[in-house]
Structure formats: C-alpha cells, structure tokens
Scaffold this motif. Structure first.
Motif, PDB file in Angstrom:
ATOM      1  N   ASN A   1       0.864  -1.265  -0.101  1.00 40.50           N
ATOM      2  CA  ASN A   1      -0.023  -0.011   0.011  1.00 40.50           C
ATOM      3  C   ASN A   1       0.891   1.297  -0.007  1.00 40.50           C
ATOM      4  N   ARG A   2       1.898   1.390   0.792  1.00 38.53           N
ATOM      5  CA  ARG A   2       2.748   2.385   0.909  1.00 38.53           C
ATOM      6  C   ARG A   2       3.618   2.576  -0.343  1.00 38.53           C
ATOM      7  N   GLU A   3       3.798   1.770  -1.081  1.00 32.13           N
ATOM      8  CA  GLU A   3       4.420   1.545  -2.551  1.00 32.13           C
ATOM      9  C   GLU A   3       3.625   2.227  -3.539  1.00 32.13           C
ATOM     10  N   LEU A   4       2.365   1.767  -3.384  1.00 31.74           N
ATOM     11  CA  LEU A   4       1.503   2.226  -4.421  1.00 31.74           C
ATOM     12  C   LEU A   4       0.789   3.581  -4.195  1.00 31.74           C
ATOM     13  N   GLU A   5       0.954   4.123  -2.930  1.00 31.99           N
ATOM     14  CA  GLU A   5       0.608   5.462  -2.521  1.00 31.99           C
ATOM     15  C   GLU A   5       1.778   6.493  -3.307  1.00 31.99           C
ATOM     16  N   GLU A   6       2.921   5.886  -3.509  1.00 31.51           N
ATOM     17  CA  GLU A   6       3.940   6.692  -3.871  1.00 31.51           C
ATOM     18  C   GLU A   6       3.622   6.895  -5.165  1.00 31.51           C
ATOM     19  N   VAL A   7       3.113   5.862  -6.045  1.00 30.43           N
ATOM     20  CA  VAL A   7       2.777   5.995  -7.537  1.00 30.43           C
ATOM     21  C   VAL A   7       1.537   7.138  -7.643  1.00 30.43           C
ATOM     22  N   GLY A   8       0.974   7.315  -7.033  1.00 30.33           N
ATOM     23  CA  GLY A   8      -0.144   8.348  -6.921  1.00 30.33           C
ATOM     24  C   GLY A   8      -1.622   8.134  -6.404  1.00 30.33           C
ATOM     25  N   PHE A   9      -1.819   6.728  -5.773  1.00 31.37           N
ATOM     26  CA  PHE A   9      -3.098   6.200  -5.538  1.00 31.37           C
ATOM     27  C   PHE A   9      -3.441   6.737  -4.002  1.00 31.37           C
ATOM     28  N   GLN A  10      -4.543   7.025  -3.678  1.00 31.08           N
ATOM     29  CA  GLN A  10      -5.136   7.016  -2.407  1.00 31.08           C
ATOM     30  C   GLN A  10      -4.887   5.728  -1.650  1.00 31.08           C
ATOM     31  N   ASN A  11      -4.423   6.058  -0.432  1.00 30.13           N
ATOM     32  CA  ASN A  11      -4.063   4.686   0.170  1.00 30.13           C
ATOM     33  C   ASN A  11      -5.332   4.349   1.221  1.00 30.13           C
ATOM     34  N   LEU A  12      -6.035   3.614   0.982  1.00 38.33           N
ATOM     35  CA  LEU A  12      -7.331   3.035   1.663  1.00 38.33           C
ATOM     36  C   LEU A  12      -7.008   2.013   2.968  1.00 38.33           C
ATOM     37  N   GLY A  13      -5.942   1.695   2.934  1.00 37.83           N
ATOM     38  CA  GLY A  13      -5.458   0.760   4.059  1.00 37.83           C
ATOM     39  C   GLY A  13      -5.615  -0.649   3.782  1.00 37.83           C
ATOM     40  N   ILE A  14      -5.778  -1.433   4.845  1.00 33.38           N
ATOM     41  CA  ILE A  14      -5.826  -2.767   5.223  1.00 33.38           C
ATOM     42  C   ILE A  14      -7.099  -3.118   5.553  1.00 33.38           C
ATOM     43  N   GLN A  15      -7.564  -4.402   4.875  1.00 34.61           N
ATOM     44  CA  GLN A  15      -9.121  -4.775   5.570  1.00 34.61           C
ATOM     45  C   GLN A  15      -8.879  -6.290   5.881  1.00 34.61           C
ATOM     46  N   GLU A  16      -9.564  -6.789   6.859  1.00 34.74           N
ATOM     47  CA  GLU A  16      -9.651  -7.913   7.343  1.00 34.74           C
ATOM     48  C   GLU A  16     -10.795  -8.731   6.294  1.00 34.74           C
ATOM     49  N   ARG A  17     -10.570  -9.744   5.546  1.00 31.35           N
ATOM     50  CA  ARG A  17     -11.680 -10.345   4.736  1.00 31.35           C
ATOM     51  C   ARG A  17     -11.347 -11.900   5.137  1.00 31.35           C
ATOM     52  N   PRO A  18     -11.760 -12.539   6.128  1.00 31.12           N
ATOM     53  CA  PRO A  18     -11.409 -13.893   6.421  1.00 31.12           C
ATOM     54  C   PRO A  18     -12.377 -14.955   5.646  1.00 31.12           C
ATOM     55  N   GLY A  19     -13.259 -14.216   5.101  1.00 30.21           N
ATOM     56  CA  GLY A  19     -14.105 -15.142   3.856  1.00 30.21           C
ATOM     57  C   GLY A  19     -13.592 -15.491   2.740  1.00 30.21           C
ATOM     58  N   LEU A  20     -12.515 -15.202   2.341  1.00 30.24           N
ATOM     59  CA  LEU A  20     -12.035 -15.133   1.090  1.00 30.24           C
ATOM     60  C   LEU A  20     -11.358 -16.380   0.999  1.00 30.24           C
ATOM     61  N   VAL A  21     -11.643 -16.960  -0.044  1.00 29.75           N
ATOM     62  CA  VAL A  21     -10.877 -18.454  -0.123  1.00 29.75           C
ATOM     63  C   VAL A  21      -9.576 -18.499  -0.345  1.00 29.75           C
ATOM     64  N   VAL A  22      -9.020 -17.419  -1.175  1.00 26.70           N
ATOM     65  CA  VAL A  22      -7.346 -17.244  -1.425  1.00 26.70           C
ATOM     66  C   VAL A  22      -6.836 -16.965  -0.262  1.00 26.70           C
ATOM     67  N   LEU A  23      -7.346 -16.181   0.579  1.00 27.83           N
ATOM     68  CA  LEU A  23      -6.815 -16.136   2.044  1.00 27.83           C
ATOM     69  C   LEU A  23      -6.974 -16.681   3.096  1.00 27.83           C
ATOM     70  N   ARG A  24      -8.190 -17.559   2.886  1.00 27.90           N
ATOM     71  CA  ARG A  24      -8.497 -18.626   4.155  1.00 27.90           C
ATOM     72  C   ARG A  24      -7.960 -19.856   3.901  1.00 27.90           C
ATOM     73  N   ARG A  25      -7.608 -20.248   2.475  1.00 30.49           N
ATOM     74  CA  ARG A  25      -7.258 -21.509   2.230  1.00 30.49           C
ATOM     75  C   ARG A  25      -5.807 -21.754   2.005  1.00 30.49           C
ATOM     76  N   THR A  26      -4.971 -20.585   1.830  1.00 34.72           N
ATOM     77  CA  THR A  26      -3.805 -20.667   1.560  1.00 34.72           C
ATOM     78  C   THR A  26      -2.862 -20.772   3.026  1.00 34.72           C
ATOM     79  N   LYS A  27      -1.735 -21.828   2.839  1.00 34.26           N
ATOM     80  CA  LYS A  27      -1.019 -21.966   4.088  1.00 34.26           C
ATOM     81  C   LYS A  27       0.089 -21.226   4.445  1.00 34.26           C
ATOM     82  N   MET A  28       0.047 -20.245   3.458  1.00 32.01           N
ATOM     83  CA  MET A  28       1.291 -19.217   3.625  1.00 32.01           C
ATOM     84  C   MET A  28       0.828 -17.864   3.758  1.00 32.01           C
ATOM     85  N   PRO A  29       1.280 -16.854   4.151  1.00 27.50           N
ATOM     86  CA  PRO A  29       1.111 -15.430   4.245  1.00 27.50           C
ATOM     87  C   PRO A  29       0.448 -15.079   2.912  1.00 27.50           C
ATOM     88  N   ALA A  30      -0.826 -14.442   2.967  1.00 30.34           N
ATOM     89  CA  ALA A  30      -1.387 -14.240   1.738  1.00 30.34           C
ATOM     90  C   ALA A  30      -1.917 -12.729   1.785  1.00 30.34           C
TER      91      ALA A  30
END
Length: 259
Positions: free
Chosen positions: A109-138
């Motif tokens: 997020n910090r790096e994309l903010e430098e490109v010119g985007f507004q940084n809307l931050g981080i949000q928890e989304r435990p229901g997303l499969v690619v975040l819930r079912r991956t065994k590594m940091p995602a």
C-alpha cells in the motif's frame, strides 16, 4: 530466494468487475505478469496461477500455492463500487491482522501510494478463499477502482511504476524476513539498487550521473558477471524506503536489497 505465487484475479468465463468494456480479468493478468517478471529479475522464484485467459476456482488458486510450498501468495484484483467514481484508491485485504501478511500489505500500500493512488489501508476479509485456504502469508491487492476514471488513468499512465511498487512491497517483506530469520540485524544492511547491467560501461554511466546529482553510488559486479549500481547502506528499512522514494521522484526505477 523466496517462492511467491502471483495470482491474476478472475479469468476466462469470470471477467470480474466490468466498466465501459474494461474487464478486471484483463487488467489483473497484465499486472500480475509484470509484477512476476520484476520479481524473477530480482532472483525470486515466481509461480503464476494463470498466464492466459482461463478460469480457475479460488480453491484451485489456493491449492496451486499450497502444493508448491510457496512462501508468499499475492492475489491481484481491481476494486469496484455501486456508483462509478464513488470511490478511489488502493486497498489490500488480509485474512486477519498481524504477522507477515499485514506487513506485506502495508509495504504494498505504501509503495502504491507513492505512485499516486490514495491509500485506503488494510481490511480483514476472512471469508475469501485465497486468503483463508492458503497455508502461507497471503494478501489480495485491490489495485484501484476499475470504475474510477482517476484510478484507471493512474493504472494506464503509470503501469510500470505500479508493477514496480507492488514488487518492491513484496521484496521489502522478503528481505525483512530474511534478516529476522538469520538473526543478523546488526550485520545486514539495506541498500537501494538503481541499476543492473550486463555492460559495465552502462553501469558506470549511471554511476556518474547519480554522482553528479549528489548521490553516493557504488558499482559492484555480482557472481553472474552483471553490474549493479547501489546507493546507501541503512540499518533500518524505513530509511532505505525514504531514499528509494527520493530516487523514484528523480525518475529512477529502484528496489531495496540486503545483498
């Protein structure tokens, strides 16, 4: 070297968000391939969930990462809103706060903010499969709103910078973890790489230019016979990031290394 899964969101029969003929699946594939290329050029092992316009279920995507024993999983998407132009900015989603996932999300997020985007931050989304079912940091990167004219302008006009920004956020996370794992905080230093050349003459030209601009570049030859132009030797990652931002504003493509 880390193994990173780069997932281009949607694909095939699933276009994702669509706005004025623009399809999320096309933007995500283009960006995923560009990010992966930069990571590979920086010595990382990259696995793509897709490199063409095909459909995979989210579970299939997570399985690719799990079966590869990957270290990190990064899914790339575009955001959307009920009303065109209602929102603008980048946001990164995690299963839950804390740990390497949150650190990587913050870095991206910090790096994309430098490109010119507004940084809307981080949000928890435990229901997303690619975040819930991956065994590594995602993480799942929402690379701007597809129905925002301003975000699409940044995406199109600063595409290479976007790819570099996401790559840098990932690389910063990897380097920080390597330092922690090796227990060598006092021995390792962060440096900003500004150029990587086969030709020593081209490397020396960049070294000279940076010197004229007031930086203190160092030219090194690596084991493969390529020449790197580096600046700084920082104990703290945040100081390397500040130097990188100065160099980017001066028009240079950079990334942070501990080698």
């Amino acid at each position: 070297m880390a193994t990173i899964v780069i997932d281009a969101g949607h694909g095939g029969s699933d276009p994702g968000a669509v706005y004025e003929g623009r399809q999320e699946k096309d933007d995500t594939l283009r960006l995923a391939l560009a990010v992966g290329k930069i990571l590979e050029e920086n010595g990382q092992n990259v696995i793509y969930t897709r490199t063409t316009d095909v459909y995979q279920t989210p579970f299939q995507k997570a399985t690719i990462g799990n079966e590869a024993g990957a270290d990190l999983f990064v899914s790339i998407h575009r955001n959307s809103s009920p009303i065109p132009g209602q929102y603008s900015g980048v946001q990164t989603l995690v299963y839950e706060r804390g740990g390497i996932s949150e650190e990587m999300a913050e870095n991206i997020n910090r790096e994309l903010e430098e490109v010119g985007f507004q940084n809307l931050g981080i949000q928890e989304r435990p229901g997303l499969v690619v975040l819930r079912r991956t065994k590594m940091p995602a993480v799942l990167v929402e690379a701007g709103f597809i129905n925002s004219g301003e975000d699409n302008r940044i995406f199109d006009e600063n595409f290479e910078e976007m790819a570099q920004a996401i790559s840098d956020g990932i690389l910063q996370t990897i380097y920080a973890q390597e330092v922690e794992a090796n227990g060598k905080d006092k021995e390792k230093r962060y440096r900003v790489q500004v150029g990587y050349f086969r030709s020593k003459e081209n490397a020396k030209n960049l070294e000279s230019m940076l010197g004229i601009m007031g930086f203190a570049p160092v030219l090194e030859e690596d084991k493969q016979g390529f020449f790197r132009v580096l600046i700084g030797e920082f104990e703290k990652l945040e100081n390397a990031v500040k130097m990188e931002q100065v160099l980017r504003r001066a028009g240079f493509q950079t990334f942070i290394t501990t080698e």
